[in-house]
Design a protein around this motif. Sequence first.
Motif, PDB file in Angstrom:
ATOM      1  N   THR A 161     131.003 101.089 -59.450  1.00 14.84           N
ATOM      2  CA  THR A 161     129.986 101.673 -60.307  1.00 14.84           C
ATOM      3  C   THR A 161     130.077 103.191 -60.210  1.00 14.84           C
ATOM      4  O   THR A 161     130.084 103.746 -59.126  1.00 14.84           O
ATOM      5  CB  THR A 161     128.593 101.195 -59.874  1.00 14.84           C
ATOM      6  OG1 THR A 161     128.584  99.776 -59.925  1.00 14.84           O
ATOM      7  CG2 THR A 161     127.524 101.730 -60.781  1.00 14.84           C
ATOM      8  N   ASN A 162     130.140 103.851 -61.349  1.00 11.16           N
ATOM      9  CA  ASN A 162     130.429 105.273 -61.411  1.00 11.16           C
ATOM     10  C   ASN A 162     129.438 106.028 -62.267  1.00 11.16           C
ATOM     11  O   ASN A 162     128.773 105.461 -63.122  1.00 11.16           O
ATOM     12  CB  ASN A 162     131.808 105.490 -62.024  1.00 11.16           C
ATOM     13  CG  ASN A 162     132.886 104.790 -61.267  1.00 11.16           C
ATOM     14  OD1 ASN A 162     133.113 105.089 -60.115  1.00 11.16           O
ATOM     15  ND2 ASN A 162     133.537 103.836 -61.894  1.00 11.16           N
ATOM     16  N   THR A 163     129.415 107.323 -62.049  1.00 11.58           N
ATOM     17  CA  THR A 163     128.748 108.251 -62.945  1.00 11.58           C
ATOM     18  C   THR A 163     129.823 109.062 -63.641  1.00 11.58           C
ATOM     19  O   THR A 163     130.737 109.569 -63.003  1.00 11.58           O
ATOM     20  CB  THR A 163     127.800 109.182 -62.173  1.00 11.58           C
ATOM     21  OG1 THR A 163     126.724 108.400 -61.653  1.00 11.58           O
ATOM     22  CG2 THR A 163     127.245 110.277 -63.063  1.00 11.58           C
ATOM     23  N   LEU A 164     129.716 109.171 -64.955  1.00  6.69           N
ATOM     24  CA  LEU A 164     130.629 110.000 -65.739  1.00  6.69           C
ATOM     25  C   LEU A 164     129.894 111.261 -66.136  1.00  6.69           C
ATOM     26  O   LEU A 164     128.755 111.196 -66.604  1.00  6.69           O
ATOM     27  CB  LEU A 164     131.076 109.274 -67.006  1.00  6.69           C
ATOM     28  CG  LEU A 164     131.795 107.960 -66.832  1.00  6.69           C
ATOM     29  CD1 LEU A 164     132.163 107.395 -68.194  1.00  6.69           C
ATOM     30  CD2 LEU A 164     133.024 108.140 -65.979  1.00  6.69           C
ATOM     31  N   ILE A 165     130.538 112.386 -65.961  1.00  5.79           N
ATOM     32  CA  ILE A 165     129.978 113.664 -66.375  1.00  5.79           C
ATOM     33  C   ILE A 165     130.918 114.245 -67.415  1.00  5.79           C
ATOM     34  O   ILE A 165     132.000 114.731 -67.088  1.00  5.79           O
ATOM     35  CB  ILE A 165     129.790 114.616 -65.181  1.00  5.79           C
ATOM     36  CG1 ILE A 165     128.943 113.945 -64.094  1.00  5.79           C
ATOM     37  CG2 ILE A 165     129.173 115.932 -65.653  1.00  5.79           C
ATOM     38  CD1 ILE A 165     128.904 114.702 -62.780  1.00  5.79           C
ATOM     39  N   ILE A 166     130.520 114.143 -68.669  1.00  6.50           N
ATOM     40  CA  ILE A 166     131.355 114.626 -69.757  1.00  6.50           C
ATOM     41  C   ILE A 166     131.046 116.101 -69.958  1.00  6.50           C
ATOM     42  O   ILE A 166     129.905 116.483 -70.183  1.00  6.50           O
ATOM     43  CB  ILE A 166     131.127 113.793 -71.032  1.00  6.50           C
ATOM     44  CG1 ILE A 166     131.513 112.343 -70.734  1.00  6.50           C
ATOM     45  CG2 ILE A 166     131.907 114.367 -72.208  1.00  6.50           C
ATOM     46  CD1 ILE A 166     131.201 111.361 -71.804  1.00  6.50           C
ATOM     47  N   GLY A 167     132.080 116.918 -69.854  1.00 13.58           N
ATOM     48  CA  GLY A 167     131.909 118.369 -69.835  1.00 13.58           C
ATOM     49  C   GLY A 167     131.639 118.827 -68.410  1.00 13.58           C
ATOM     50  O   GLY A 167     130.901 119.780 -68.185  1.00 13.58           O
ATOM     51  N   GLY A 168     132.247 118.158 -67.448  1.00 15.25           N
ATOM     52  CA  GLY A 168     131.911 118.377 -66.042  1.00 15.25           C
ATOM     53  C   GLY A 168     132.759 119.375 -65.287  1.00 15.25           C
ATOM     54  O   GLY A 168     132.653 119.443 -64.073  1.00 15.25           O
ATOM     55  N   THR A 169     133.583 120.152 -65.964  1.00 15.36           N
ATOM     56  CA  THR A 169     134.428 121.097 -65.223  1.00 15.36           C
ATOM     57  C   THR A 169     133.920 122.529 -65.268  1.00 15.36           C
ATOM     58  O   THR A 169     134.433 123.384 -64.558  1.00 15.36           O
ATOM     59  CB  THR A 169     135.882 121.072 -65.731  1.00 15.36           C
ATOM     60  OG1 THR A 169     135.898 121.389 -67.119  1.00 15.36           O
ATOM     61  CG2 THR A 169     136.519 119.718 -65.481  1.00 15.36           C
ATOM     62  N   ARG A 170     132.914 122.777 -66.100  1.00 19.24           N
ATOM     63  CA  ARG A 170     132.348 124.127 -66.201  1.00 19.24           C
ATOM     64  C   ARG A 170     130.840 124.033 -66.388  1.00 19.24           C
ATOM     65  O   ARG A 170     130.303 123.000 -66.756  1.00 19.24           O
ATOM     66  CB  ARG A 170     132.945 124.869 -67.401  1.00 19.24           C
ATOM     67  CG  ARG A 170     134.387 125.178 -67.220  1.00 19.24           C
ATOM     68  CD  ARG A 170     135.079 125.862 -68.361  1.00 19.24           C
ATOM     69  NE  ARG A 170     134.264 126.581 -69.317  1.00 19.24           N
ATOM     70  CZ  ARG A 170     134.753 127.225 -70.344  1.00 19.24           C
ATOM     71  NH1 ARG A 170     136.038 127.248 -70.551  1.00 19.24           N
ATOM     72  NH2 ARG A 170     133.974 127.850 -71.174  1.00 19.24           N
TER      73      ARG A 170
END
Length: 124
Positions: free
Chosen positions: A19-28
Amino acid sequence: MSYLHANYNLSLNTKIMVTNTLIIGGTRGIGHEISKVFNSYQLKNYTLSRRKNNKQSHIQFDINNVSNHKIKLGKLKNIIFCQRSRSNNPIFDYETMIINPINFINQQKKNLVSGSSIIFIGSN
């Protein structure tokens, strides 16, 4: 601060089995800060962005490329959308911030576990 390191490289064809959390736009920006907080609590999270990144918990991904929406991600607890469009075109902004995230959710809804959260964060 503790950082997660997966034992394998991720790509658009990688299936994450937990089970994961996705962070879209997560590099900045805001997304990067959210990822750092998850990491500090040793919570498994993956960043998705258009940028290339050598971190093993990162997948190069473009929300506006609908073929990317079929990515196999396994079970998902959270999806956090904090991508940003830096366009002067309001139609492109709408597609980036609303339409394509909804399309992505529709592709991934079978992978959402009970009690999942979908969060949208926007900024100028």
